[in-house]
Design a protein around this motif. Structure first.
Motif, PDB file in Angstrom:
ATOM      1  N   LYS A   1       9.306 -55.578 -21.942  1.00  0.00           N
ATOM      2  CA  LYS A   1       9.081 -54.182 -22.324  1.00  0.00           C
ATOM      3  C   LYS A   1       8.000 -53.543 -21.456  1.00  0.00           C
ATOM      4  O   LYS A   1       8.160 -52.412 -20.968  1.00  0.00           O
ATOM      5  CB  LYS A   1       8.692 -54.113 -23.804  1.00  0.00           C
ATOM      6  CG  LYS A   1       8.625 -52.716 -24.373  1.00  0.00           C
ATOM      7  CD  LYS A   1       8.400 -52.759 -25.884  1.00  0.00           C
ATOM      8  CE  LYS A   1       8.363 -51.369 -26.475  1.00  0.00           C
ATOM      9  NZ  LYS A   1       8.154 -51.402 -27.950  1.00  0.00           N
TER      10      LYS A   1
ATOM     11  N   LEU B   1      13.841 -63.085 -23.887  1.00  0.00           N
ATOM     12  CA  LEU B   1      14.215 -62.314 -25.074  1.00  0.00           C
ATOM     13  C   LEU B   1      14.110 -63.141 -26.357  1.00  0.00           C
ATOM     14  O   LEU B   1      14.126 -62.590 -27.455  1.00  0.00           O
ATOM     15  CB  LEU B   1      15.643 -61.797 -24.939  1.00  0.00           C
ATOM     16  CG  LEU B   1      15.882 -60.773 -23.828  1.00  0.00           C
ATOM     17  CD1 LEU B   1      17.354 -60.710 -23.460  1.00  0.00           C
ATOM     18  CD2 LEU B   1      15.372 -59.395 -24.259  1.00  0.00           C
TER      19      LEU B   1
ATOM     20  N   SER C   1      20.771 -58.653 -27.645  1.00  0.00           N
ATOM     21  CA  SER C   1      19.336 -58.455 -27.834  1.00  0.00           C
ATOM     22  C   SER C   1      18.721 -57.687 -26.673  1.00  0.00           C
ATOM     23  O   SER C   1      17.811 -56.870 -26.862  1.00  0.00           O
ATOM     24  CB  SER C   1      18.652 -59.820 -27.990  1.00  0.00           C
ATOM     25  OG  SER C   1      17.255 -59.685 -28.095  1.00  0.00           O
ATOM     26  N   ALA C   2      19.227 -57.944 -25.474  1.00  0.00           N
ATOM     27  CA  ALA C   2      18.723 -57.231 -24.296  1.00  0.00           C
ATOM     28  C   ALA C   2      18.969 -55.731 -24.418  1.00  0.00           C
ATOM     29  O   ALA C   2      18.080 -54.911 -24.121  1.00  0.00           O
ATOM     30  CB  ALA C   2      19.390 -57.768 -23.037  1.00  0.00           C
TER      31      ALA C   2
ATOM     32  N   SER D   1       8.818 -63.125 -29.180  1.00  0.00           N
ATOM     33  CA  SER D   1       8.190 -61.802 -29.241  1.00  0.00           C
ATOM     34  C   SER D   1       7.301 -61.582 -28.025  1.00  0.00           C
ATOM     35  O   SER D   1       7.225 -60.463 -27.489  1.00  0.00           O
ATOM     36  CB  SER D   1       7.373 -61.658 -30.529  1.00  0.00           C
ATOM     37  OG  SER D   1       6.395 -62.677 -30.623  1.00  0.00           O
TER      38      SER D   1
ATOM     39  N   ARG E   1       9.608 -60.753 -25.082  1.00  0.00           N
ATOM     40  CA  ARG E   1      10.137 -59.387 -25.192  1.00  0.00           C
ATOM     41  C   ARG E   1       9.080 -58.368 -24.784  1.00  0.00           C
ATOM     42  O   ARG E   1       9.394 -57.360 -24.147  1.00  0.00           O
ATOM     43  CB  ARG E   1      10.626 -59.120 -26.623  1.00  0.00           C
ATOM     44  CG  ARG E   1      11.876 -59.905 -26.993  1.00  0.00           C
ATOM     45  CD  ARG E   1      12.265 -59.680 -28.455  1.00  0.00           C
ATOM     46  NE  ARG E   1      12.725 -58.330 -28.704  1.00  0.00           N
ATOM     47  CZ  ARG E   1      13.960 -57.913 -28.493  1.00  0.00           C
ATOM     48  NH1 ARG E   1      14.872 -58.743 -28.023  1.00  0.00           N
ATOM     49  NH2 ARG E   1      14.302 -56.666 -28.751  1.00  0.00           N
ATOM     50  N   GLN E   2       7.827 -58.648 -25.118  1.00  0.00           N
ATOM     51  CA  GLN E   2       6.762 -57.719 -24.741  1.00  0.00           C
ATOM     52  C   GLN E   2       6.543 -57.732 -23.230  1.00  0.00           C
ATOM     53  O   GLN E   2       6.253 -56.684 -22.630  1.00  0.00           O
ATOM     54  CB  GLN E   2       5.462 -58.080 -25.453  1.00  0.00           C
ATOM     55  CG  GLN E   2       4.341 -57.070 -25.234  1.00  0.00           C
ATOM     56  CD  GLN E   2       4.732 -55.649 -25.624  1.00  0.00           C
ATOM     57  OE1 GLN E   2       5.247 -55.423 -26.717  1.00  0.00           O
ATOM     58  NE2 GLN E   2       4.519 -54.688 -24.736  1.00  0.00           N
TER      59      GLN E   2
ATOM     60  N   ASP F   1      19.426 -54.075 -27.224  1.00  0.00           N
ATOM     61  CA  ASP F   1      18.569 -53.590 -28.310  1.00  0.00           C
ATOM     62  C   ASP F   1      17.160 -53.293 -27.810  1.00  0.00           C
ATOM     63  O   ASP F   1      16.544 -52.293 -28.204  1.00  0.00           O
ATOM     64  CB  ASP F   1      18.504 -54.622 -29.440  1.00  0.00           C
ATOM     65  CG  ASP F   1      19.809 -54.745 -30.212  1.00  0.00           C
ATOM     66  OD1 ASP F   1      20.652 -53.825 -30.118  1.00  0.00           O
ATOM     67  OD2 ASP F   1      19.989 -55.759 -30.923  1.00  0.00           O
ATOM     68  N   LEU F   2      16.652 -54.170 -26.938  1.00  0.00           N
ATOM     69  CA  LEU F   2      15.313 -53.941 -26.389  1.00  0.00           C
ATOM     70  C   LEU F   2      15.277 -52.655 -25.568  1.00  0.00           C
ATOM     71  O   LEU F   2      14.340 -51.848 -25.686  1.00  0.00           O
ATOM     72  CB  LEU F   2      14.899 -55.127 -25.521  1.00  0.00           C
ATOM     73  CG  LEU F   2      13.555 -54.981 -24.802  1.00  0.00           C
ATOM     74  CD1 LEU F   2      12.403 -54.978 -25.805  1.00  0.00           C
ATOM     75  CD2 LEU F   2      13.349 -56.091 -23.773  1.00  0.00           C
TER      76      LEU F   2
ATOM     77  N   GLU G   1      15.196 -49.569 -27.636  1.00  0.00           N
ATOM     78  CA  GLU G   1      13.837 -49.331 -28.125  1.00  0.00           C
ATOM     79  C   GLU G   1      12.974 -48.700 -27.037  1.00  0.00           C
ATOM     80  O   GLU G   1      12.228 -47.739 -27.302  1.00  0.00           O
ATOM     81  CB  GLU G   1      13.234 -50.664 -28.574  1.00  0.00           C
ATOM     82  CG  GLU G   1      11.829 -50.583 -29.131  1.00  0.00           C
ATOM     83  CD  GLU G   1      11.315 -51.950 -29.541  1.00  0.00           C
ATOM     84  OE1 GLU G   1      10.086 -52.165 -29.450  1.00  0.00           O
ATOM     85  OE2 GLU G   1      12.134 -52.817 -29.944  1.00  0.00           O
TER      86      GLU G   1
END
Length: 317
Positions: free
Chosen positions: A54, A44, A101-102, A47, A50-51, A104-105, A108
């Protein structure tokens, strides 16, 4: 921030939900990522990381879309607690940011997955020690104090619930349920078993669920079983005991290997996805309220698709 389902979970009310597979084993063995301490949450911090996460969740959500089910998004925070974080050089402030942050991801990811409904977001917590063995001798009070910190980091996020996985002792499970209740969070508790259908400390699976309910006034929203192959715990389900009604989810391993064998394995044992899907169909007949289907060590999106094929109803368009 107000979570969508914090007052009532769709899966408790009857919705069938898929969830993801073995996140860490997929990232390590299939995608080549280095995850010290089996921790995925450090991804996390970039970027690119995170991708990676995701894309992993989107791959599983596509299966839910194809089968007309909902989905349970579990945060990649199984190791994002104080003791494990310290081994990775992260302070409590760092860990608070990673846990938030996790979520928040996942918010999204949920917003972008318009073809899947309902989507529930869970703050995922793991054992204080090694989930494969009861190596942290804690009282329920000590466990409550320890896990209250990570649960507290989820309170002011859009997490709908918290889930505790690979728990190996009743004391730790009871402490987690009590900590979540005090924080006002719905909680799901998942015990793991050895090949004999007992918790790593020797407690029979049914007894573990019954004692947890007794000591928490039925505080968990429901129970799950994870990190064991269905062959390991199927015999423990062969009864008409009332606790079977409380098991709403399973996240099984792909492999029939024991925890000790998995600990030493240098190659991934992915088992047979189609066979595991059929195992879940059998579990669905044994567990009257089973409606959350996912995987643990060694499983990937192929196993989730097989589970969906065998267990989930196609919704009318």
């Amino acid at each position: 921030m107000r979570a969508l389902y914090r007052n009532g979970l769709p899966q408790v009310e009857g919705a069938e939900l898929l969830t993801d597979a073995g996140l860490e084993t997929t990232l390590i063995f299939l995608e080549g990522h280095d995850l010290p301490c089996f921790a995925s949450y450090p991804l996390l911090g970039t970027s690119e990381g995170r991708q990676v996460l995701k894309s992993y969740f989107q791959r599983h959500l596509a299966i839910a879309a194809d089968h007309g089910t909902g989905f349970l998004l579990e945060a990649p925070t199984w190791r994002a607690s104080r003791d494990w974080g310290a081994q990775l050089g992260h302070s409590p402030d760092d860990l608070a940011r990673f846990n938030k942050s996790a979520i928040d991801l996942l918010v999204e990811v949920r917003r972008e997955a318009s073809s899947v409904s309902p989507i529930v977001i869970s703050g995922n917590i793991g054992p204080r020690g090694d989930g494969y063995q009861p190596d942290m001798t804690m009282s329920a009070e000590e466990a409550q104090a320890f896990h209250a910190e990570q649960i507290g980091w989820f309170v002011d996020t859009e997490a709908d619930m918290v889930s505790a996985f690979t728990i190996s002792t009743v004391n730790e499970g009871v402490g987690i349920v009590r900590a979540a209740a005090e924080a006002g969070m719905l909680v799901v508790l998942s015990y793991t078993t050895e090949t004999d259908g007992r918790l790593p400390d020797g407690t029979p699976l049914g007894e573990a669920f019954e004692r947890t309910d007794e000591l928490t006034d039925g505080g968990a929203a429901y129970f799950m079983i994870n990190c064991a192959h269905p062959d390991h715990f199927r015999a423990a389900l062969e009864s008409d005991a009332a606790w079977l009604q409380r098991v709403l989810g399973v996240r099984a391993n792909a492999s029939r290997q024991s925890h000790a064998e998995l600990d030493e394995a240098e190659e991934l044992d992915a088992g047979n996805p189609a066979e595991l899907g059929r195992d879940y169909a059998q579990l669905k007949r044994m567990l009257p309220n089973l409606r959350v289907y996912g995987g643990c060590c060694g499983t990937d999106h192929r196993h989730i698709e097989a589970m969906a094929d065998c267990c989930c109803r196609i919704r009318a368009a």
